[in-house]
Enzyme design. Structure first.
Site, short mmCIF file in Angstrom:
data_model
loop_
_atom_site.label_atom_id
_atom_site.label_comp_id
_atom_site.label_asym_id
_atom_site.label_seq_id
_atom_site.Cartn_x
_atom_site.Cartn_y
_atom_site.Cartn_z
N SER A 20 47.62 37.92 34.02
CA SER A 20 46.95 37.39 35.22
C SER A 20 47.99 37.40 36.33
O SER A 20 49.09 36.84 36.17
CB SER A 20 46.44 35.98 34.95
OG SER A 20 45.66 35.54 36.04
N GLU A 21 47.67 38.05 37.46
CA GLU A 21 48.71 38.35 38.45
C GLU A 21 49.31 37.13 39.14
O GLU A 21 50.33 37.23 39.80
CB GLU A 21 48.22 39.38 39.47
CG GLU A 21 47.08 38.94 40.36
CD GLU A 21 45.71 39.32 39.79
OE1 GLU A 21 45.59 39.46 38.56
OE2 GLU A 21 44.77 39.46 40.59
N ASN A 22 48.66 35.98 39.02
CA ASN A 22 49.28 34.78 39.59
C ASN A 22 50.45 34.27 38.74
O ASN A 22 51.10 33.30 39.12
CB ASN A 22 48.24 33.67 39.79
CG ASN A 22 47.46 33.34 38.54
OD1 ASN A 22 47.04 34.24 37.81
ND2 ASN A 22 47.27 32.07 38.27
N SER A 51 55.66 38.96 38.58
CA SER A 51 54.35 39.36 38.09
C SER A 51 53.94 40.72 38.67
O SER A 51 53.43 41.59 37.96
CB SER A 51 53.31 38.31 38.46
OG SER A 51 52.07 38.62 37.89
#
Lengths: 237, 207
Positions: B45-47, B87
């Site tokens: 998840s890019e966060n 990320s």
């Protein structure tokens, strides 16, 4: 004579925010409403500075967090990656009250990482062939096209940490880390609000997420609202 | 009969190799996770999360543990959390094997448009451009046409682009299609969907 890393702990949010001035560029950590420096965000409205340039992934959401700055009318410009759901920003962008620069999320993070690392610009594949490329220098390197993005430094960074020691070594909690570390590195003055404050030595050097060299002021805020944006759950079997 | 969204998610899950790193976009692609066997792949998840688990049980939700859609999630054993720059280094650096993303338009050449509707409300870019241009493989998951019946699989996108020449497979309610440069190759059609039906719904030649 004392250096920048002597006595970082300040008694109150108001004391921590005393150095803020009108027209500053302020980097504010958080992804949506998670990992937000909630007390510092409220404190800036009370501080009474205006014409701010805000750098934040979302600039608030659902009327909460940085949406308070929008409602207080203290923002001139927002640099962000996503504004879906943020009605406060939509209306002010449409009316022209707030200027909005939308940047791909990874580029936004890397621009601040670069600023903190002394790199003035970098080449990235993100945005090539899209509107993001407009007005930017491009270069072909080893057969692939890249566009140049510039570092994004701030005057002040407002950061939320889970645990800090007195030197300002920080640990974050889960996905509350997000933009906080790169923003801390990219500003001339980094102000941290921490849930837990411990003595030096209580965080093992190997467990530090962000070294205290990037932190200048530290305020202990034990209570947080920690707003939920979308509470999604499973039923217990 | 066309594919239901569950069928589409199940079909997309079959494209995920065991032991791979996958980023599932906001909306429809998020459902793909429901059809992955336990331990099959690692969700990114890019966060700032790798090893994302399902939604928490009631009472266990943590406002500082969310996915990129800002929904509360959980962490699986072996998960890690990290900052946004790291990320996106994973994404841009080609370490994420596959992204399954929603799409507004996909062109015959594999161009992806999924962040803005011309004249519509500006939602922003988020991680879409980084994911589309950085992940090693990109699959688009979408309705085959708009609600008004306009083509979304097209010769050339006229919506603002997210990235060029990145989509390798398109999964819609009508079937599975591969951009070839000149049109779309039919990989499979949903049971009961005819070639003629798919051709009429597609704005580029089908082969």
């Amino acid at each position: 004579m004392s250096g920048r890393h002597k006595d970082k702990i300040v008694a109150s949010v108001a004391d921590a925010l005393a150095p803020l001035r009108d027209s500053m560029t302020i980097l504010v950590g958080g992804f949506g409403l998670s990992g937000n420096p909630e007390a510092l965000i409220c404190g800036v409205v009370e501080r009474g500075v205006r014409d701010l340039t805000l750098v934040s992934n979302n600039a608030g959401n659902l009327g909460k967090g940085l949406a308070q700055w929008l409602r207080a009318g203290i923002i001139k410009k927002v640099i962000c990656s996503y504004i879906g759901g943020n009605e406060d920003l939509h209306t002010r962008m449409a009316s022209g009250e707030v200027q909005v620069e939308i940047t791909p999320q990874g580029t936004l993070a890397e621009r601040m990482r670069a600023a903190g690392a002394g790199i003035p610009a970098f080449f990235t594949p993100t945005g090539v062939g899209t509107v993001v490329e407009e007005g930017k220098e491009t270069k072909e390197i080893d057969g692939r096209r890249y566009l140049m993005e510039r570092a994004l430094p701030g005057d002040v960074a407002l950061v939320r940490a889970h645990t800090a020691d007195r030197f300002g070594n920080l640990r974050f909690w889960r996905t509350g880390r997000n933009f906080n570390p790169v923003m801390a590195s990219a500003a001339r003055l980094t102000i941290v609000e921490c849930d837990h404050l411990v003595d030096n030595g209580r965080i093992d050097p190997d467990d530090v997420h962000l070294p205290g060299i990037f932190v200048h002021k530290l305020v202990h805020v034990p209570e947080h609202e920690n707003a939920f944006e979308y509470r999604t759950v499973r039923k217990r079997a | 009969m066309t594919f239901s969204t569950e069928d589409m998610a199940r079909r997309a899950a079959r494209e995920i190799p065991e032991g791979s790193i996958v980023n599932l976009g906001i909306g429809l692609p998020t459902q793909v996770a429901d059809y992955l066997p336990e331990g099959h792949a690692w969700l990114h998840s890019e966060n700032g999360l790798l090893g994302m688990g399902p939604f928490p049980f009631e009472g266990d939700e943590d406002p500082n543990l969310i996915n990129a859609g800002k929904q509360t999630v959980t962490v699986l054993p072996g998960a890690s959390t990290f900052d946004s720059a790291f990320s996106f280094a994973m994404i841009r650096g080609g370490h994420v094997d596959l992204a399954i993303l929603g799409a507004m338009q996909v062109s015959a050449g594999g161009d992806l448009a999924n962040w803005a509707v011309p004249g519509g409300k500006v939602m922003g870019i988020g991680g879409a451009m980084d994911l589309a241009s950085g992940c090693r493989r990109v699959i688009a998951m979408m309705q085959h046409t708009t609600k008004k019946g306009e083509h979304k699989l097209v010769q050339r996108c006229d919506y603002p682009l997210t990235a060029t020449r990145v989509v390798s497979l398109v999964i819609t309610e009508l079937g599975v299609f591969e951009p070839t440069g000149h049109g779309f190759k039919i990989i499979e059609l949903a049971i009961g969907v005819t070639r003629e039906q798919a051709e009429a719904a597609t704005g580029a030649p089908l082969t």
